[in-house]
Enzyme design. Structure first.
Site, PDB file in Angstrom:
ATOM      1  N   SER A  75     -48.569  98.223 -48.032  1.00 49.24           N
ATOM      2  CA  SER A  75     -47.925  97.661 -49.220  1.00 49.24           C
ATOM      3  C   SER A  75     -48.910  96.883 -50.091  1.00 49.24           C
ATOM      4  O   SER A  75     -49.797  97.466 -50.697  1.00 49.24           O
ATOM      5  CB  SER A  75     -46.739  96.794 -48.788  1.00 49.24           C
ATOM      6  OG  SER A  75     -45.885  96.519 -49.868  1.00 49.24           O
ATOM      7  N   ASP A  84     -60.530 101.997 -56.882  1.00 48.38           N
ATOM      8  CA  ASP A  84     -60.469 102.683 -58.169  1.00 48.38           C
ATOM      9  C   ASP A  84     -61.421 102.070 -59.194  1.00 48.38           C
ATOM     10  O   ASP A  84     -61.972 102.777 -60.050  1.00 48.38           O
ATOM     11  CB  ASP A  84     -59.040 102.665 -58.719  1.00 48.38           C
ATOM     12  CG  ASP A  84     -58.101 103.559 -57.921  1.00 48.38           C
ATOM     13  OD1 ASP A  84     -58.606 104.422 -57.176  1.00 48.38           O
ATOM     14  OD2 ASP A  84     -56.875 103.396 -58.033  1.00 48.38           O
ATOM     15  N   LYS A 138     -47.420 102.949 -47.385  1.00 51.40           N
ATOM     16  CA  LYS A 138     -46.191 102.411 -47.988  1.00 51.40           C
ATOM     17  C   LYS A 138     -46.437 102.167 -49.469  1.00 51.40           C
ATOM     18  O   LYS A 138     -47.193 101.271 -49.843  1.00 51.40           O
ATOM     19  CB  LYS A 138     -45.772 101.106 -47.302  1.00 51.40           C
ATOM     20  CG  LYS A 138     -44.540 100.449 -47.909  1.00 51.40           C
ATOM     21  CD  LYS A 138     -44.208  99.144 -47.195  1.00 51.40           C
ATOM     22  CE  LYS A 138     -43.016  98.438 -47.830  1.00 51.40           C
ATOM     23  NZ  LYS A 138     -43.331  97.934 -49.190  1.00 51.40           N
TER      24      LYS A 138
END
Length: 723
Positions: A470, A481, A495
């Site tokens: 999460s 990224d 998740k």
């Protein structure tokens, strides 16, 4: 290393937890549980909320009822050890009636299933206890199946009892291998099973209701849960990392609520009248309230009596540690205060990593969760507790110590506040988009860090494992990224959903909590690059071996996860390019671990554990087990001799459960495990050090040229407890 010891424990013991109970001549079944009016009302309220506002709104009908039925049985008896196939056939009519039970506010059907489960559990436990009078023959070549989740329900009573006979036999053998004699083994197991019987008899209607409600919520989607009033309170404590109490960690030993730890600076510690091992036998409110006997009472019930409001008084009737039951008690009066839960807070250590040219300093921040004191934030408390604020303090301290790199350790961090994930990411990438969310209507929003500036712009890495989920995945994915740091470890949980907490009492306009809360999925999150961590998790840049069974843990192990998908990328631009370092870092990493005998030993342990899971059986032959144990202990002894480390006590299976040892022994073992060498962390430190070397332009010198274990220089918590 804690991870390594879990694997070693698995290989040494191949233990199958057996929880069995009393076998009187006439079974003392637990009292029949019945639903109360507020539970039926809470179920109906929850259904209205879930069918209207859940991200994956599903009508409460026969189809969902069928899924609830399977989920309920799976939750009650996951290893298929209690129910018989005949029991399943008996309750099969309820498969399409559970929706009606909720909508009609008549919960008799799910409670009848729960009561049947309790009866079967007591019967199985009674049989297990009866076996202790006979002992066992360990010369045969019997085996015990470790994982029965995919097996059918036992077809006959005889088949079920044989399963339990083998489980008790394994419990006996573990203790025998640890050096216990038969009389002692029988006594230990008799006490263990009796304690389990008592725990079963103390299960409440509220717990049965919560089990059923979670079968309902998880039949919709895996991360939607029902929290009863007490569970909701504990969830809030975990998020804000504070509670009002006396500052003592309690455990249950032999029916006594026992002090396991005193929190420094808390009322219990400051009183000077309490110590570890003291037993609480009574609790009273105020200066003159009646003393309530709590011997044999559930631990959470006693905890509820001890907690209260700030500056209120609680009196404890104490039986001193190591004294007999007939010893003189003493009464201790304490004034409750706010206790900071330090175990769940961010912590930092600075390590010295030897390299071919000297040493580098690498700071490690371990973050157990993305906590946030929402009430403190709303009230404008300038010192409210949050993960991002605590990490910012630790980073400032590390900069003062002139560290060369920072490693965020998010292993076993299951998530928490989305807001904290966004803010904490900003400490490393600045005021940029961090994550995208899509609600049930399909509306997409970009969660941007607009307030928090960069606190650390040097080399960094993020450690993750399968239990990183999460908010941890939001952070790791954004760091990856943006090219900001190295992701090290194993693929994360997977998740990719966002939850909110809805109070059923607020919906019903209740002043006192009685209906509980829903932790409900309302959105799905996506990376700034448009992908999602749902199902696939975050893939590390530098991988370490998977330490568990991915088929049994993680999003992909659920029956009904949301699918992986992709949306349009956000408007973002990378702030770094760690990928350019990867070829050199991977080469150094591979060369280093090939020479690291501890790392290679860990790989062997992982391979053996994998083989054992694949075989799915454990021998019940004493000679075979002794040979396996001796070989494992010999390997560990050789490893310690080569490494120069000390005792193997924490790695040897003693066959005992945590509350069956002397408290001092249990605490010593816990301390030994916590101080054990963390092989994967050591390697991650070297990788971050290597990254720092490359950034400095020193492309020919690896951090681990001397391949020595990193040394802790300093350690601290972000916010010392203020009592």
């Amino acid at each position: 290393m804690r991870l390594k010891q879990k694997l070693i424990g698995f290989l040494l013991t191949l233990a199958v937890t057996t929880q069995v109970a009393t076998a009187d001549s006439e079974l003392a079944y637990p009292p029949v549980l019945k639903p109360v009016a507020q539970e039926a009302k809470a179920a109906h309220l929850a259904a209205e909320v879930l069918s209207r506002f859940h991200y994956k709104a599903v009508p409460l009908d026969d189809a969902l009822s069928s899924q609830m039925f399977d989920q309920y049985l799976k939750a009650l008896d996951p290893e298929k050890l209690y129910f018989l196939q005949a029991d399943i056939d008996h309750v099969a009519a309820d498969r399409t009636r559970l929706d009606d039970a909720i909508l009609n506010e008549d919960l008799r059907a799910p409670f009848e299933i729960f009561n049947l489960y309790e009866r079967r559990a007591v019967e199985r436990m009674a049989y297990a206890r009866s076996l202790l009078q006979k002992g066992f023959d360990f010369d045969s070549d019997e085996t015990l199946m470790i994982d029965r989740k995919d097996q059918p329900w036992p077809a006959t009573e005889a088949e079920s009892l044989d399963l339990w006979r083998k489980r008790v036999k394994n419990d006996w053998l573990r203790l025998k291998l640890a050096g216990q004699d038969d009389a002692t083994i029988a006594k230990i197991l008799d006490k263990r099973y009796d304690s389990t019987a008592k725990r079963i008899s103390k299960i409440t209607s509220a717990e049965a209701f919560q089990a059923f409600m979670n079968a309902y919520t998880m039949a919709i989607e895996p991360h939607t849960n029902y929290l009863g009033p007490r569970a909701a309170e504990n969830f809030d404590i975990a998020m804000r990392l504070s509670l009002v109490g006396i500052g003592a960690v309690l455990t249950e030993i032999d029916g006594y609520v026992t002090i396991r730890e005193l929190v420094a600076g808390g009322p219990a510690s400051q009183s000077g009248q309490l110590k570890v091992g003291d037993r609480i036998v009574g609790v009273a409110q105020g200066a003159d309230g009646p003393m309530n006997d709590v011997v044999g009472q559930r631990l959470d019930d006693t905890v509820a009596l001890i907690r209260g409001t700030v500056n209120s008084t609680v009196r404890l009737d104490i039986l001193p540690a190591d004294s007999g039951p007939d010893a003189s008690n003493k009464t201790v009066s304490l004034v409750r205060n706010t206790i900071k839960v330090q175990d769940g807070a961010a912590k930092a250590k600075v390590y010295s990593v030897m390299t071919g040219e000297g040493k580098r300093l690498i700071g490690v921040i371990t973050l157990p969760s993305f906590y946030e004191d929402i009430d403190g934030l709303r009230k404008g408390d300038k010192d409210y507790r949050s993960a991002g604020r605590d990490v910012a303090k630790l980073l400032a301290d590390m900069k003062a110590q002139k560290v060369d790199g920072v490693l965020m350790d998010l292993r076993n961090n299951g998530g928490g506040s989305l807001r904290e994930a966004v803010g904490l990411t900003g400490l490393f990438v600045g005021k940029v988009p961090v994550v995208q969310t899509r609600n049930a209507k399909g509306d997409i929003s970009v969660e941007k860090n607009a307030e928090i500036g960069v606190a650390w712009d040097g080399p960094m890495g993020v450690m993750i494992n399968r239990a990183s989920a999460s908010a941890s995945e939001i952070f790791a994915a954004a760091i990856q990224d943006y090219g900001r740091g190295l992701i090290i470890g194993e693929p994360s949980f997977g998740k990719g959903t966002v939850q909110t907490v809805a109070s059923l009492d607020q919906l019903a306009k209740n002043d006192t909590p009685e209906y509980g809360e829903l932790k409900m999925t309302i959105a799905q999150f996506f990376r700034v690059n448009g992908g999602t961590t749902q199902l696939r998790g975050v893939t590390p840049d530098i991988s370490t071996p998977p330490t568990g069974d991915d088929t049994q843990f993680g999003e992909s192990s659920f029956d009904n996860p949301l699918p992986w998908t992709r949306i349009k990328a956000a408007d973002y631009a990378p702030v770094g390019d760690v990928k350019a370092q990867l070829p050199r870092l991977l080469a150094w990493h591979e060369g280093r671990i090939q020479k690291d005998h501890e790392y290679q030993s860990l790989l062997e342990d992982i391979a053996k554990a994998k083989d054992q899971r694949k075989n799915n059986v454990i021998s019940l032959n004493e000679a075979v087990r002794r040979k396996e144990r001796a070989a494992s202990e010999a390997r560990q002894a050789a490893l310690r001799a080569a490494d120069g480390t000390g005792s193997s006590e924490a790695l040897t299976d003693d066959g005992l459960q945590f509350n069956e040892r002397k408290l001092s022994k249990d605490l010593a073992l816990e301390k030994t495990r916590e101080s054990a060498n963390d092989v994967l962390l050591n390697e991650a430190l070297s990788i971050v050090s290597d990254s720092a070397a490359l950034k400095e332009g020193k492309s020919e010198i690896a951090a681990s040229a001397l391949s020595t274990r990193p040394v802790v220089l300093t350690a601290q918590s972000a916010a010392p407890a203020k009592q």
